[in-house]
Structure formats: structure tokens, C-alpha cells
Design an enzyme around this catalytic site. Structure first.
Site, mmCIF file in Angstrom:
data_model
loop_
_atom_site.group_PDB
_atom_site.id
_atom_site.type_symbol
_atom_site.label_atom_id
_atom_site.label_comp_id
_atom_site.label_asym_id
_atom_site.label_seq_id
_atom_site.Cartn_x
_atom_site.Cartn_y
_atom_site.Cartn_z
ATOM 1 N N LYS A 44 0.812 -1.227 0.000
ATOM 2 C CA LYS A 44 0.000 0.000 0.000
ATOM 3 C C LYS A 44 0.841 1.271 0.000
ATOM 4 C CE LYS A 44 -0.877 -0.001 4.948
ATOM 5 N NZ LYS A 44 -1.569 -0.823 5.946
ATOM 6 N N ARG A 61 -8.421 -0.646 16.353
ATOM 7 C CA ARG A 61 -8.820 -0.349 14.975
ATOM 8 C C ARG A 61 -9.768 -1.494 14.617
ATOM 9 N NH1 ARG A 61 -4.476 0.520 10.218
ATOM 10 N NH2 ARG A 61 -5.091 -1.613 9.732
HETATM 11 C C1 LIG Z 1 -0.707 -1.628 6.522
HETATM 12 C C2 LIG Z 1 -1.065 -2.898 7.129
HETATM 13 C C3 LIG Z 1 -0.075 -3.862 7.366
HETATM 14 C C4 LIG Z 1 1.390 -3.607 7.094
HETATM 15 O O1 LIG Z 1 1.904 -2.774 8.068
HETATM 16 P P1 LIG Z 1 3.471 -2.360 8.091
HETATM 17 O O2 LIG Z 1 3.646 -1.631 9.342
HETATM 18 O O3 LIG Z 1 3.707 -1.540 6.875
HETATM 19 O O4 LIG Z 1 4.221 -3.648 8.044
HETATM 20 C C5 LIG Z 1 -0.478 -5.075 7.903
HETATM 21 N N1 LIG Z 1 -1.777 -5.319 8.198
HETATM 22 C C6 LIG Z 1 -2.743 -4.428 7.979
HETATM 23 C C7 LIG Z 1 -4.145 -4.774 8.327
HETATM 24 C C8 LIG Z 1 -2.419 -3.189 7.440
HETATM 25 O O5 LIG Z 1 -3.388 -2.291 7.231
#
Ligand SMILES: *Cc1c(COP(=O)(O)O)cnc(C)c1O
Length: 387
Positions: free
Chosen positions: A36, A131
Site C-alpha cells: 500500500k 482499529r
Molecule cells: C498496513 C497494514 C499492514 C502492514 O503494516 P506495516 O507496518 O507496513 O508492516 C499489515 N496489516 C494491515 C491490516 C495493514 O493495514
């Protein structure tokens, strides 16, 4: 070459991917590659796939679609719990999604059933970060209902910490997730294939734990792209932390006072600015601003200091280095600066890639090398990476 631009060193991301897969694999943990922060950039994703990632994950359907359409040979996972209004495209572009709402899962099931296939889900469990996630006390009831849905395959459970509430994924949380997993498996006589313990914040837990329990999966973004863990933003040994470079151009360089002169009122953003008088200094203006990037997340690689920014300008103190109009300055980016630069249509995305890597990426994208060169050329000219 035009500025502002973000230079992406694919080889470094490839190295980080391979190293992290080896590290986490040493205790039986599989890595999902999260895209992302690069808006699902297919070249970056291809480097991840080429180095062992089998599931690519993004929070947005447009990014999953972009990677799928690029021909990447991987499974695609939607990270953000789906919007009910997007259920149709979720079933179309995601093989797997993370879920916490029964109404959404039911909608996904219906669509999957019509399409004659099953949509895989991972149920997210609330473990304190507040969250997404099902409260543990409601879990049995939801699993029971999910099991009756014909279009859904429950492949696992997961949790996400250190995002909203800043809660650590520590030993206690991970043991709890393992316990929850075993309880569901016993109660419903099923086997959960995937127990996804978290994200880049799980590094410290992983390094210190003697037993990972049932946790067999992590979803990693930041540590792949920026080479750090995310509880304290410490670099992970052997990883590159400079795969991304922001390049901005000097559009004015002059000796000027350090103190604005005249009567002080609000600045462009409604703040009352305060300055320290250091006499006359070498100042420079860069042709990049808040519309391009989250300026607070930039760290100059040269010995200059960011004094402030407006929509289209960054003002720097260049007392210690000589800069002139037309010079380029390089910056490291933190996660939010990277996110904003990749998302901004004003920032050119320049991908640095060796011929060897190009061939590998061509393989991952299922294209021949002649085509891939053309493909790279086009994406280089295209300033926007949206859609
Ligand atoms: C963005 C996200 C991740 C990845 O997080 P990082 O800190 O970039 O490794 C993993 N799980 C979910 C649900 C996310 O939204």
C-alpha cells in the site's frame, strides 16, 4: 530529469524481501508482502514476488486491480476490512480479505456463490489497538455463522496492533492469539491454516520469543520498503533503509536574513510563525511542497536544515553547503512521507533497476524482456501512479 521525483531502488527492496522471508521463515512464519505504501506499484510488487512473496496485500481495491492486471503471479489479499458498497469488486479482485463485520462477509459470500467460487477470509480479532477486529467474546458466535456461508472459506484469524492505539504486539498478545486459535479449532473441529499475528511492529516480539505458538504469518510493509521495525523505527540488521530517495530542485538560492521583516501575522496555513535571529544566512527554496509530500517526514542527506514549507515550496538553511539554482538535493523519507510522495500525482516515480533485475521482473510479470523495457519506459513517463 524532472523533479520532484522519487527514485526507487528495486534491487534493495528485493534484498529486503529475501532477507525478511529467510529471517521469519527460520521460525516457521510466512510473510505476506504489503504494497500500500507504494500504491501497488507493479514493479515493486514484482520484485517482491520474484524473491519469494506468494501473497501480495494492499488496503485498496484499485491497487490490487493494478497488480492483478499487470499479470503478477501471486494471490491478492485486501488488508482494509472491505467496504460493504465494494463487496462486488472485493470478490472480483481479492482472493482473500481481512474481515470483522458479518454483514460484509455475508455479502461477499453471496457474490462468491454467484461467481461459483469461494472467497477466503481471515477474521480479525480485536486485541487492544482498537482499529478493526471482532471482540474475542463475540468470536464464537461469528465463526458459527461464517461456517454456514457457502461462498466463504474461513482460512484463518489475525490481529493488527501498533496502528491506531500504538499497542505493542508482545508475547502476551501473541500467546492470547494462539489460545484463541486453538479454542476455535477445538470448538468447531476445524483447522485454521493462517494465524496472522501482525505487521512490521512484530519484529521485536519475533526476535525475543522462544516459541511463536500458533502464529505462522505476518503482513509486512514498512520493514520491506524502509528496512526498519515500527515500534521504535530501528533499522533491522542487514536491510537497506534507503531504497527510496526523494529528489528536489533548488529554485532560489540567496543570502537573506534569518528573521522575516515587517509586522508578523498568520502564515499560509493560519499559524503565527516564530523565528530565531541568526543574522544573514544562505537560504534556498526547493520546488516541492506540502501538495507533493509530507514535509515533516523528510530527512536531508546533505548538511542542510528544513526551515519550513508552504504548498509548493520547502525553505532550507543551506549555511553549511554550497547550493545554487538548478542543484538537486536528496532526502530520506519516513513512512508517511513515502506514502504521500507515492500518492501525489506531482511526484515522478523513477525506478532504478539493473538489467538482471529487469529480466526477473519480466518473469514475475509474465512478460518478455523486450516488452518490459517498453512497460518501464511508459510508467516512467506517467507521473501518476493512481489507478
Ligand atoms: C498496513 C497494514 C499492514 C502492514 O503494516 P506495516 O507496518 O507496513 O508492516 C499489515 N496489516 C494491515 C491490516 C495493514 O493495514
Amino acid at each position: 530529469m524532472s523533479t520532484p521525483r522519487i527514485e526507487i531502488n528495486i534491487k534493495k527492496i528485493a534484498h529486503n524481501t529475501k532477507t525478511l522471508i529467510r529471517l521469519y521463515g527460520s521460525k516457521g512464519i510466512d510473510v505476506i508482502g504489503v504494497t500500500k505504501v507504494v500504491c501497488g506499484n507493479p514493479h515493486v510488487a514484482a520484485a517482491m514476488v520474484q524473491n519469494g512473496i506468494r501473497i501480495l496485500a494492499d488496503s485498496r481495491i484499485v491497487n490490487l486491480r493494478k497488480m492483478r492486471n499487470a499479470g503478477l503471479r501471486a494471490e491478492f489479499l485486501l488488508l482494509r476490512t472491505p467496504l460493504l458498497s465494494q463487496a462486488k469488486s472485493v470478490a472480483k479482485y481479492a482472493d482473500i480479505s481481512l474481515n470483522s463485520e458479518l454483514s460484509v462477509i455475508k455479502a461477499l459470500s453471496k457474490i462468491a456463490e454467484t461467481n461459483g467460487k469461494k472467497h477466503k477470509i481471515i477474521l480479525m480479532i480485536e486485541m487492544g489497538d482498537l482499529r478493526e477486529g471482532i471482540m474475542p467474546s463475540d468470536l464464537d458466535d461469528i465463526v458459527e455463522q461464517v461456517m454456514t456461508l457457502k461462498g466463504i472459506e474461513l482460512v484463518g484469524v489475525g490481529t493488527n496492533l501498533a496502528c491506531f492505539g500504538g499497542i505493542k504486539p508482545d508475547e502476551e498478545k501473541m500467546v492470547y492469539l494462539s489460545t484463541i486459535t486453538r479454542n476455535i479449532e477445538e470448538k468447531f473441529n476445524i483447522k485454521l491454516k493462517c494465524v496472522s499475528g501482525g505487521n512490521s511492529a512484530n519484529y521485536n516480539w519475533f526476535m525475543s520469543t522462544k516459541n511463536v505458538g500458533r502464529i505462522n504469518n505476518l503482513r509486512l510493509g514498512e520493514s520491506i520498503h524502509l528496512g526498519c521495525e515500527t515500534l521504535y523505527r530501528k533499522p533491522i540488521p542487514e536491510l537497506y533503509t534507503d531504497a527510496f530517495t526523494l529528489v528536489a530542485e533548488v529554485i532560489e538560492a540567496k543570502i537573506k536574513p534569518s528573521l522575516p521583516f515587517g509586522e508578523i501575522a498568520q502564515d499560509a496555513f493560519g499559524n503565527l510563525p516564530k523565528f530565531k535571529d541568526q543574522g544573514k544566512i544562505n537560504r534556498a527554496i526547493l520546488g516541492i511542497g506540502l501538495q507533493d509530500i509530507q514535509v515533516s517526514g523528510l530527512t536531508p542527506r546533505a548538511d542542510v536544515k528544513i526551515l519550513g514549507a508552504s504548498s509548493d515550496h520547502i525553505i532550507i538553511d543551506a549555511s553549511n553547503v554550497e547550493v545554487k539554482t538548478g542543484d538537486e538535493l536528496k532526502f530520506d523519507l519516513n513512512y508517511s512521507a513515502l506514502l504521500s510522495a507515492m500518492t501525489s500525482p506531482y511526484v515522478l516515480k523513477k525506478i532504478k533497476v539493473s538489467l538482471w533485475m529487469l529480466k526477473n521482473i519480466a518473469k514475475a510479470l509474465n512478460k518478455n524482456t523486450a516488452n518490459i523495457k517498453n512497460y518501464f519506459q511508459q510508467s516512467l513517463l506517467k507521473k501518476t501512479s493512481l489507478n
